[in-house]
Structures are given as C-alpha cells and as structure tokens.
Design a protein around this motif. Structure first.
Motif, PDB file in Angstrom:
ATOM      1  N   VAL A 107      38.213 -27.768  -8.804  1.00 57.17           N
ATOM      2  CA  VAL A 107      38.510 -28.597  -7.637  1.00 57.17           C
ATOM      3  C   VAL A 107      38.306 -27.855  -6.327  1.00 57.17           C
ATOM      4  CG1 VAL A 107      40.325 -29.922  -6.474  1.00 57.17           C
ATOM      5  CG2 VAL A 107      40.119 -30.007  -8.969  1.00 57.17           C
ATOM      6  N   LEU A 108      38.747 -26.601  -6.284  1.00 52.42           N
ATOM      7  CA  LEU A 108      38.706 -25.835  -5.038  1.00 52.42           C
ATOM      8  C   LEU A 108      37.553 -24.846  -4.963  1.00 52.42           C
ATOM      9  CD1 LEU A 108      42.529 -25.004  -4.741  1.00 52.42           C
ATOM     10  CD2 LEU A 108      41.281 -26.969  -3.804  1.00 52.42           C
ATOM     11  N   GLY A 109      36.806 -24.695  -6.048  1.00 54.81           N
ATOM     12  CA  GLY A 109      35.695 -23.757  -6.045  1.00 54.81           C
ATOM     13  C   GLY A 109      36.130 -22.311  -6.092  1.00 54.81           C
ATOM     14  N   GLU A 110      37.336 -22.031  -6.582  1.00 56.44           N
ATOM     15  CA  GLU A 110      37.825 -20.662  -6.665  1.00 56.44           C
ATOM     16  C   GLU A 110      37.288 -20.010  -7.933  1.00 56.44           C
ATOM     17  OE1 GLU A 110      42.031 -20.681  -6.362  1.00 56.44           O
ATOM     18  OE2 GLU A 110      42.061 -21.522  -4.342  1.00 56.44           O
ATOM     19  N   ARG A 111      36.272 -19.195  -7.780  1.00 59.69           N
ATOM     20  CA  ARG A 111      35.632 -18.571  -8.935  1.00 59.69           C
ATOM     21  C   ARG A 111      36.479 -17.423  -9.461  1.00 59.69           C
ATOM     22  NH1 ARG A 111      29.958 -16.814  -6.809  1.00 59.69           N
ATOM     23  NH2 ARG A 111      31.252 -16.332  -4.995  1.00 59.69           N
ATOM     24  N   PRO A 112      36.829 -17.446 -10.740  1.00 57.34           N
ATOM     25  CA  PRO A 112      37.643 -16.362 -11.298  1.00 57.34           C
ATOM     26  C   PRO A 112      36.827 -15.085 -11.467  1.00 57.34           C
ATOM     27  CG  PRO A 112      36.991 -17.875 -13.034  1.00 57.34           C
ATOM     28  CD  PRO A 112      36.519 -18.493 -11.735  1.00 57.34           C
ATOM     29  N   THR A 113      37.479 -13.948 -11.272  1.00 64.97           N
ATOM     30  CA  THR A 113      36.841 -12.665 -11.524  1.00 64.97           C
ATOM     31  C   THR A 113      36.785 -12.424 -13.032  1.00 64.97           C
ATOM     32  OG1 THR A 113      38.948 -11.509 -11.450  1.00 64.97           O
ATOM     33  CG2 THR A 113      37.778 -11.767  -9.349  1.00 64.97           C
ATOM     34  N   ARG A 114      36.065 -11.383 -13.410  1.00 64.25           N
ATOM     35  CA  ARG A 114      35.984 -11.045 -14.830  1.00 64.25           C
ATOM     36  C   ARG A 114      37.361 -10.694 -15.392  1.00 64.25           C
ATOM     37  NH1 ARG A 114      30.532  -7.191 -15.107  1.00 64.25           N
ATOM     38  NH2 ARG A 114      29.033  -8.844 -14.539  1.00 64.25           N
ATOM     39  N   VAL A 115      38.181 -10.047 -14.561  1.00 62.60           N
ATOM     40  CA  VAL A 115      39.532  -9.705 -15.016  1.00 62.60           C
ATOM     41  C   VAL A 115      40.326 -10.975 -15.292  1.00 62.60           C
ATOM     42  CG1 VAL A 115      41.709  -8.599 -14.362  1.00 62.60           C
ATOM     43  CG2 VAL A 115      39.521  -7.493 -13.829  1.00 62.60           C
ATOM     44  N   ARG A 116      40.185 -11.980 -14.421  1.00 66.76           N
ATOM     45  CA  ARG A 116      40.909 -13.234 -14.633  1.00 66.76           C
ATOM     46  C   ARG A 116      40.400 -13.961 -15.876  1.00 66.76           C
ATOM     47  NH1 ARG A 116      42.016 -15.076  -8.687  1.00 66.76           N
ATOM     48  NH2 ARG A 116      44.135 -14.292  -8.526  1.00 66.76           N
ATOM     49  N   VAL A 117      39.105 -13.957 -16.084  1.00 65.16           N
ATOM     50  CA  VAL A 117      38.561 -14.594 -17.289  1.00 65.16           C
ATOM     51  C   VAL A 117      39.115 -13.912 -18.533  1.00 65.16           C
ATOM     52  CG1 VAL A 117      36.469 -15.037 -18.607  1.00 65.16           C
ATOM     53  CG2 VAL A 117      36.472 -15.412 -16.134  1.00 65.16           C
ATOM     54  N   LEU A 118      39.184 -12.587 -18.484  1.00 60.74           N
ATOM     55  CA  LEU A 118      39.778 -11.847 -19.604  1.00 60.74           C
ATOM     56  C   LEU A 118      41.233 -12.247 -19.788  1.00 60.74           C
ATOM     57  CD1 LEU A 118      39.756  -9.620 -21.756  1.00 60.74           C
ATOM     58  CD2 LEU A 118      40.295  -7.970 -19.926  1.00 60.74           C
ATOM     59  N   GLY A 119      41.971 -12.361 -18.662  1.00 56.54           N
ATOM     60  CA  GLY A 119      43.371 -12.763 -18.742  1.00 56.54           C
ATOM     61  C   GLY A 119      43.541 -14.137 -19.356  1.00 56.54           C
ATOM     62  N   MET A 120      42.663 -15.085 -18.993  1.00 57.45           N
ATOM     63  CA  MET A 120      42.728 -16.426 -19.576  1.00 57.45           C
ATOM     64  C   MET A 120      42.511 -16.375 -21.084  1.00 57.45           C
ATOM     65  SD  MET A 120      40.591 -18.730 -16.851  1.00 57.45           S
ATOM     66  CE  MET A 120      40.686 -18.345 -15.105  1.00 57.45           C
ATOM     67  N   ALA A 121      41.530 -15.577 -21.513  1.00 55.32           N
ATOM     68  CA  ALA A 121      41.244 -15.482 -22.943  1.00 55.32           C
ATOM     69  C   ALA A 121      42.430 -14.878 -23.697  1.00 55.32           C
ATOM     70  CB  ALA A 121      39.989 -14.626 -23.154  1.00 55.32           C
ATOM     71  N   VAL A 122      43.038 -13.856 -23.118  1.00 52.68           N
ATOM     72  CA  VAL A 122      44.195 -13.231 -23.766  1.00 52.68           C
ATOM     73  C   VAL A 122      45.354 -14.213 -23.836  1.00 52.68           C
ATOM     74  CG1 VAL A 122      45.926 -11.406 -23.538  1.00 52.68           C
ATOM     75  CG2 VAL A 122      43.513 -10.889 -23.108  1.00 52.68           C
ATOM     76  N   ALA A 123      45.603 -14.940 -22.741  1.00 50.43           N
ATOM     77  CA  ALA A 123      46.711 -15.902 -22.720  1.00 50.43           C
ATOM     78  C   ALA A 123      46.481 -17.022 -23.727  1.00 50.43           C
ATOM     79  CB  ALA A 123      46.877 -16.474 -21.319  1.00 50.43           C
ATOM     80  N   PHE A 124      45.261 -17.536 -23.815  1.00 50.51           N
ATOM     81  CA  PHE A 124      44.970 -18.586 -24.785  1.00 50.51           C
ATOM     82  C   PHE A 124      45.127 -18.077 -26.216  1.00 50.51           C
ATOM     83  CE2 PHE A 124      42.680 -21.253 -21.545  1.00 50.51           C
ATOM     84  CZ  PHE A 124      43.427 -22.395 -21.761  1.00 50.51           C
ATOM     85  N   SER A 125      44.794 -16.819 -26.441  1.00 50.08           N
ATOM     86  CA  SER A 125      45.007 -16.265 -27.784  1.00 50.08           C
ATOM     87  C   SER A 125      46.501 -16.220 -28.106  1.00 50.08           C
ATOM     88  CB  SER A 125      44.386 -14.868 -27.889  1.00 50.08           C
ATOM     89  OG  SER A 125      45.083 -13.922 -27.098  1.00 50.08           O
ATOM     90  N   GLY A 126      47.315 -15.974 -27.070  1.00 45.96           N
ATOM     91  CA  GLY A 126      48.762 -16.030 -27.276  1.00 45.96           C
ATOM     92  C   GLY A 126      49.231 -17.417 -27.656  1.00 45.96           C
ATOM     93  N   ILE A 127      48.633 -18.454 -27.043  1.00 50.42           N
ATOM     94  CA  ILE A 127      48.971 -19.833 -27.392  1.00 50.42           C
ATOM     95  C   ILE A 127      48.609 -20.120 -28.849  1.00 50.42           C
ATOM     96  CG2 ILE A 127      48.249 -22.228 -27.012  1.00 50.42           C
ATOM     97  CD1 ILE A 127      50.307 -21.411 -25.068  1.00 50.42           C
ATOM     98  N   VAL A 128      47.461 -19.624 -29.287  1.00 49.59           N
ATOM     99  CA  VAL A 128      47.047 -19.828 -30.677  1.00 49.59           C
ATOM    100  C   VAL A 128      48.046 -19.184 -31.630  1.00 49.59           C
ATOM    101  CG1 VAL A 128      45.268 -19.298 -32.387  1.00 49.59           C
ATOM    102  CG2 VAL A 128      44.607 -20.052 -30.092  1.00 49.59           C
TER     103      VAL A 128
END
Length: 322
Positions: A107-128
């Motif tokens: 919505v806002l065009g805020e592009r995540p950094t590589r560190v944030r993308v890594l953080g999202m992947a780690v957090a989603f793995s926690g959800i799994v």
C-alpha cells in the motif's frame, strides 16, 4: 533510559502480557463478541468526554475502529473462546508485525530490506512450528482465527500510520467508540440475545473486573504510559520492550491457568520473537511510492492497537510528541 523509565516500560509489557490471561477469565463470564463490545464501551466511556474532539479525520477513526476493534478483536476473542490458549495467543499475535510490513509494502511502497525479509521468513517459520504444536493439542480453526486477527491488526497499523494522529490517546479513545455497536450487533446475530442477556444478568465482580482491566488498565493506562515513554525516548529505544509481552503472556497463562508450554512452543516463541525483532526493529528504506514514511513501525505487542498507535506518529520523527 532512566531506571524508573526502564521499570515502567517493563511494567507496561507485563500488563499487556497478563491481559491475555484476564481475557481468558473474562470469556468464562461473557460470550466473546459481547465481551469485546463491553471492553470498547468501557474504554470509550467516560474518556470520550474528557479527551476533546478528534484530532484526525473520521475516515481514519472509522477505518481503524472497524479493522482493529471489529475484525481483529472479534476474531481473536472468538478464537480464544473456541479454545486458543491465552499464552499462545499472546505469542502468535506478534506475527502482525510481518503482516504490517507486507501491507505497508503493497500500500505504501515501503520496500523491506534483506534483513526484514529474513525476519519475516523466521517469524513465519515460528508460526508453522506453533501450528504444529497446536495441532497436537488444540483446535487449528481457533489458531487460524487468531492469525487472521493478526492480519487485520496489520491493516489497522497501516491505517494508523496514514492517519498519523498528533494525540495518540485522543485517537485511541475515539477509535474505541466505533466497534461497540457493530460488535453488539454481531453478538446478537451469532451468539444470540438469550445468551447475551444471561451473561449480563449473571454479571458478578469477577466479570466486572475483567472488563475494567482490559479496558482501563491495559488500554487506557497502559497506552498512556507507553505514549509518555515515547514522548521522552526514541521509538527505537522503547519498542524492543514489546517483545517481552509474549514472555509475560505465556508465563502468566502457565502460572494462573495451568497452560502447558511444550518444547515446540518455546521453539516457536524463539523463532517468532527473533523474526519480529528483525522485521520491526531493523532500519527500513523508502520505496518509490512512499510518501515520507520509513520502515514498518516498531515492534507492536499484545492485545491493543494502543501500542502501535503510540509509536505511529508523524513518520519522519524519531521522538514523538503527543
């Protein structure tokens, strides 16, 4: 941060963590949607007569009120009423930081950094991992409702960033006026007037205390203290304390409700908290479509938008004035 301010930040995180146990107790007294409606009614009254007129456009108040109050809290309370444990709820809701980052990108065009993308992947793995753990002991449907509630929280966070309320307490009080009637209507339709009336007729001291705690202590007082801290310290200093919320949430649920904390759940907690920390606290970068916002906001805890609202002021500032 002074020792007294440090203690206050930990105290607020503890209140927001304990709040999930209080909600669990409240659900023994009220149907979920009625309980949520009463929570917002108590948070709005009488405060709405004391905070002055709204400081942002009504479209933002209504948008956040519906996405946060009706959708997020409706889903979370129904999920907990359907068997989602309080401690696990306090943990799983932290995935809202990842949903906030994804929605802000779209919505806002805020592009995540590589560190944030890594953080999202780690957090989603926690959800799994948390879903696997819950699948062995509880209803996955209730788990899914809480995850959906976290996604709605992400929508509310982005709307709050767009609103950029200059007075966060004023904003939260007025937002609390919006969900009351929709939640009451949904309660009458889905939970039934007979069940609602029975709950109100049998109202006792414990039921009153749970409503007042989630409305006044967790929302109004907790929110006020958090905003006070953010006026005196950079958001990057205050925000990490929100990661303590699931620690207090899981601990108090285990202590007072007897909820077991398995090895898988601790593993999920480590992955989720670590992933949320990477997603929320690492520096962001602007995308081409961003209009003055940077990053996705701070780590946002617990049970209320109050935490994110307090950290969501004018987006180019590092210290917030309310």
């Amino acid at each position: 941060m002074r020792p007294a301010h440090l203690l206050l930040a930990v105290l607020v995180a503890a209140v927001w963590g304990v709040n999930f146990t209080v909600i669990e107790v409240g659900l023994d007294h009220f149907p979920p949607l009625l309980f949520s409606a009463l929570r917002f009614l108590a948070a709005a009254l009488p405060a709405v007569f004391l905070v002055g007129r709204p400081t942002v456009a009504w479209k933002w108040i209504v948008g956040v009120g519906l996405s946060l109050g009706v959708a997020k809290f409706g889903l979370v309370f129904v999920g907990m009423g359907a068997g989602m444990p309080a401690g696990l709820t306090s943990l799983v809701l932290q995935i809202q930081a990842v949903f906030t980052a994804l929605i802000a990108f779209a919505v806002l065009g805020e592009r995540p950094t590589r560190v944030r993308v890594l953080g999202m992947a780690v957090a989603f793995s926690g959800i799994v991992v948390a879903a696997v753990d819950e699948g062995t002991s509880g209803p996955l449907g209730a788990f899914a409702l809480v995850v959906a509630g976290a996604a709605c929280w992400g929508v509310a966070n982005v709307l709050t960033r767009k609103a950029a309320p200059p007075d966060a307490l004023n904003f939260m009080v007025w937002v609390s006026t919006v969900p009351v009637l929709p939640l009451l209507g949904l309660s009458l339709l889905t939970e039934g007037p007979a069940r609602d009336l029975d709950a109100l007729r049998s109202l006792d001291l414990a039921g009153v205390v749970t409503v007042l705690f989630v409305a006044w202590v967790s929302t109004v007082l907790g929110f006020g203290a958090w905003g006070w801290l953010l006026r005196r310290h950079p958001a990057s200093t205050v925000a990490p304390f929100t990661l303590l919320v699931p620690v207090f949430g899981m601990s108090t649920a285990a202590l007072f409700l007897g909820e077991p904390v398995s090895g898988l759940r601790w593993c999920a907690a480590a992955l989720l908290v670590g992933g949320v920390a990477l997603t929320s606290l690492s520096p962001g970068r602007r995308g081409a479509g961003t209009t003055g916002t940077t990053g996705t906001g701070t780590a946002i805890p617990e049970d209320d938008v109050v935490q994110h609202t307090a950290a969501a002021g004018p987006p180019t500032r590092t210290t917030l004035t309310r």
